[in-house]
Design an enzyme around this catalytic site. Sequence first.
Site, PDB file in Angstrom:
ATOM      1  N   LYS A  54      56.243  29.906  27.082  1.00  0.00           N
ATOM      2  CA  LYS A  54      57.278  31.662  27.986  1.00  0.00           C
ATOM      3  C   LYS A  54      56.282  31.877  28.615  1.00  0.00           C
ATOM      4  O   LYS A  54      55.116  31.497  29.212  1.00  0.00           O
ATOM      5  CB  LYS A  54      57.196  32.042  27.294  1.00  0.00           C
ATOM      6  CG  LYS A  54      56.310  32.692  26.008  1.00  0.00           C
ATOM      7  CD  LYS A  54      56.027  33.555  25.051  1.00  0.00           C
ATOM      8  CE  LYS A  54      54.722  33.954  24.578  1.00  0.00           C
ATOM      9  NZ  LYS A  54      54.764  34.467  22.887  1.00  0.00           N
ATOM     10  N   ARG A  95      57.945  42.697  14.182  1.00  0.00           N
ATOM     11  CA  ARG A  95      58.767  43.168  15.002  1.00  0.00           C
ATOM     12  C   ARG A  95      60.015  42.410  14.917  1.00  0.00           C
ATOM     13  O   ARG A  95      60.142  43.208  14.104  1.00  0.00           O
ATOM     14  CB  ARG A  95      57.385  41.967  16.210  1.00  0.00           C
ATOM     15  CG  ARG A  95      58.314  42.018  17.468  1.00  0.00           C
ATOM     16  CD  ARG A  95      57.278  41.090  18.447  1.00  0.00           C
ATOM     17  NE  ARG A  95      56.809  39.478  18.314  1.00  0.00           N
ATOM     18  CZ  ARG A  95      56.021  38.572  19.056  1.00  0.00           C
ATOM     19  NH1 ARG A  95      55.592  39.015  20.003  1.00  0.00           N
ATOM     20  NH2 ARG A  95      56.141  37.539  18.472  1.00  0.00           N
ATOM     21  N   HIS A 143      55.315  34.841  11.965  1.00  0.00           N
ATOM     22  CA  HIS A 143      53.861  35.595  13.302  1.00  0.00           C
ATOM     23  C   HIS A 143      53.074  35.908  12.802  1.00  0.00           C
ATOM     24  O   HIS A 143      53.520  37.225  11.882  1.00  0.00           O
ATOM     25  CB  HIS A 143      55.026  35.747  14.606  1.00  0.00           C
ATOM     26  CG  HIS A 143      53.958  36.030  15.883  1.00  0.00           C
ATOM     27  ND1 HIS A 143      53.583  34.698  16.279  1.00  0.00           N
ATOM     28  CD2 HIS A 143      53.624  36.885  16.836  1.00  0.00           C
ATOM     29  CE1 HIS A 143      52.602  35.211  17.746  1.00  0.00           C
ATOM     30  NE2 HIS A 143      53.291  36.452  17.942  1.00  0.00           N
ATOM     31  N   ARG A 159      51.464  26.601  17.129  1.00  0.00           N
ATOM     32  CA  ARG A 159      52.463  27.327  17.656  1.00  0.00           C
ATOM     33  C   ARG A 159      51.201  28.024  18.961  1.00  0.00           C
ATOM     34  O   ARG A 159      51.187  29.104  18.763  1.00  0.00           O
ATOM     35  CB  ARG A 159      53.800  28.560  18.136  1.00  0.00           C
ATOM     36  CG  ARG A 159      54.627  27.958  16.677  1.00  0.00           C
ATOM     37  CD  ARG A 159      55.697  28.902  17.122  1.00  0.00           C
ATOM     38  NE  ARG A 159      55.126  30.363  16.717  1.00  0.00           N
ATOM     39  CZ  ARG A 159      55.004  31.237  15.740  1.00  0.00           C
ATOM     40  NH1 ARG A 159      55.540  30.080  14.268  1.00  0.00           N
ATOM     41  NH2 ARG A 159      54.461  31.733  15.389  1.00  0.00           N
ATOM     42  N   TYR A 168      43.875  52.480  52.924  1.00  0.00           N
ATOM     43  CA  TYR A 168      44.826  54.134  52.496  1.00  0.00           C
ATOM     44  C   TYR A 168      43.991  55.128  51.533  1.00  0.00           C
ATOM     45  O   TYR A 168      43.609  54.434  51.018  1.00  0.00           O
ATOM     46  CB  TYR A 168      46.189  53.618  52.241  1.00  0.00           C
ATOM     47  CG  TYR A 168      47.343  52.784  52.462  1.00  0.00           C
ATOM     48  CD1 TYR A 168      47.782  53.607  53.703  1.00  0.00           C
ATOM     49  CD2 TYR A 168      47.621  51.407  51.951  1.00  0.00           C
ATOM     50  CE1 TYR A 168      48.615  52.856  53.926  1.00  0.00           C
ATOM     51  CE2 TYR A 168      48.783  51.211  52.426  1.00  0.00           C
ATOM     52  CZ  TYR A 168      49.229  51.482  53.573  1.00  0.00           C
ATOM     53  OH  TYR A 168      49.969  50.399  53.938  1.00  0.00           O
ATOM     54  N   CYS A 225      45.978  47.028  49.146  1.00  0.00           N
ATOM     55  CA  CYS A 225      47.512  47.288  49.638  1.00  0.00           C
ATOM     56  C   CYS A 225      48.544  46.443  48.652  1.00  0.00           C
ATOM     57  O   CYS A 225      48.069  45.456  47.544  1.00  0.00           O
ATOM     58  CB  CYS A 225      47.718  46.955  50.921  1.00  0.00           C
ATOM     59  SG  CYS A 225      46.347  48.109  51.992  1.00  0.00           S
ATOM     60  N   ASP A 283      50.180  43.781  50.939  1.00  0.00           N
ATOM     61  CA  ASP A 283      49.958  42.502  50.732  1.00  0.00           C
ATOM     62  C   ASP A 283      48.520  41.773  51.320  1.00  0.00           C
ATOM     63  O   ASP A 283      48.118  40.821  51.431  1.00  0.00           O
ATOM     64  CB  ASP A 283      50.640  41.976  52.146  1.00  0.00           C
ATOM     65  CG  ASP A 283      52.330  42.059  52.169  1.00  0.00           C
ATOM     66  OD1 ASP A 283      52.370  41.926  51.584  1.00  0.00           O
ATOM     67  OD2 ASP A 283      52.712  43.072  52.623  1.00  0.00           O
TER      68      ASP A 283
HETATM   69  C1  LIG Z   1      53.757  34.380  22.760  1.00  0.00           C
HETATM   70  C2  LIG Z   1      53.788  33.262  20.998  1.00  0.00           C
HETATM   71  C3  LIG Z   1      53.504  32.300  20.557  1.00  0.00           C
HETATM   72  C4  LIG Z   1      51.900  32.182  21.250  1.00  0.00           C
HETATM   73  O1  LIG Z   1      50.501  32.723  21.330  1.00  0.00           O
HETATM   74  P1  LIG Z   1      49.092  32.822  21.703  1.00  0.00           P
HETATM   75  O2  LIG Z   1      48.445  34.087  21.287  1.00  0.00           O
HETATM   76  O3  LIG Z   1      49.376  32.678  22.963  1.00  0.00           O
HETATM   77  O4  LIG Z   1      49.067  31.329  21.616  1.00  0.00           O
HETATM   78  C5  LIG Z   1      53.686  31.647  19.175  1.00  0.00           C
HETATM   79  N1  LIG Z   1      54.347  32.301  18.386  1.00  0.00           N
HETATM   80  C6  LIG Z   1      55.315  33.416  19.290  1.00  0.00           C
HETATM   81  C7  LIG Z   1      56.568  33.700  17.759  1.00  0.00           C
HETATM   82  C8  LIG Z   1      54.698  34.165  20.176  1.00  0.00           C
HETATM   83  O5  LIG Z   1      56.287  34.573  20.115  1.00  0.00           O
END
Ligand SMILES: *Cc1c(COP(=O)(O)O)cnc(C)c1O
Length: 371
Positions: free
Chosen positions: A38, A136, A165, A221, A265, A310, A312
């Site tokens: 992602k 979440r 998660h 994951r 600046y 700045c 750029d």
């Molecule tokens: C982003 C995410 C992960 C990966 O998390 P890391 O801490 O980068 O390993 C795994 N599962 C879900 C649902 C996520 O949103």
Amino acid sequence: MKAEQVFATWVEVDLNTLKNNLKIIEQHTNTPILAVVKANGYGHGYLPITKAAEEAGVTWFGVARPRMAVKMREEGIQANILILGYLAPERIEEMICLDVSLTIWTLEHIQQTISAAKNCQVPARVHLLADSGMGRLGCMPGETTKLAEIASASEWIKLEGFFSHLATADEQDPGQTQQQVKIFNQLIDELSQKNLLPEIIHLANSAGSLAHSSTHFNLIRPGIIIYGLPPSSEVQIPEGIQPVLSWKSVLASIKDLPPHHGVSYGHQYVTTKQELIGVIPIGYADGYRRVPGNEVLINGHRAPVVGKVCMDQCMVLLEGIPDPHVGDEVILIGKQGDQEISAEQVAKIWQTINYEVTCGIGSRVPRIYPE
Ligand SMILES: *Cc1c(COP(=O)(O)O)cnc(C)c1O
């Protein structure tokens, strides 16, 4: 042609390091990997990352937004793709037709998915997300079995996955993670008793993958760790895992400023004596934060960024840099000589986490993939 002859700033991504990291994670966990790509592969460029990971044997990818899934399919990536969270209702049909797996956690999602699948004339591949403590997305534990029952009852849904998660797997104290694992296991038992348990069960992010084998189930994951970056300072990362990304620029100008000369600046920085000031063509429009305390590497030495960053460009004090020349390589993240600036060090200066540093590298910064 060399990157420094073509670009003002660029990111170099070492795909062999990525592949090596994946191999180490696989050996360490002994569990198949869903590579989380992602946010443009955490800023690394998701298409080359996905293709290299696929070459390394990864068969699952996780994305947040459907646009990436569309592009991955267009590019011929045939691996499994899971949308890890919210999907706007109007995009469901498109995802099902592209054989992309969806995450669901409400009755409404099930209804929307069934009608979209009918339009595609193919069953939707679905993962049910339960909230075991993250607070979440996901159904509450008590709703899980009912939702699984309803989803499984439809011929238009193939319930292939069940997941949750972790909220605190990157912290020293394992208590909260153990609690989430317990809840998740209870849900697995319930689903299994009713013969509703999907084939693919997953819970671990990077921190879970590395620090809690009880979170592995049959798919992990990992995100941040595949890019060679630690999920936090409290998680031990296996030997051999290396950062995949370097962020580079060049010295665009060198000037010998007289004493009491303002820089950038607001003249926040004023020379105290005659000082050699360099200009780097990188600024906040590239995602380089407009905060004090930035540092870069030039000719193997650290140089402080002085004055305000700045849009750029930004300025550096070249005192103590041996023999600086216009065109010299400048490192914002990465190694030079025996010095290194890590994404974690940058994150500390920016008062954030390494994740936000690499994700925040601007889209105008080209990503290159040296052989
Ligand atoms: C982003 C995410 C992960 C990966 O998390 P890391 O801490 O980068 O390993 C795994 N599962 C879900 C649902 C996520 O949103």
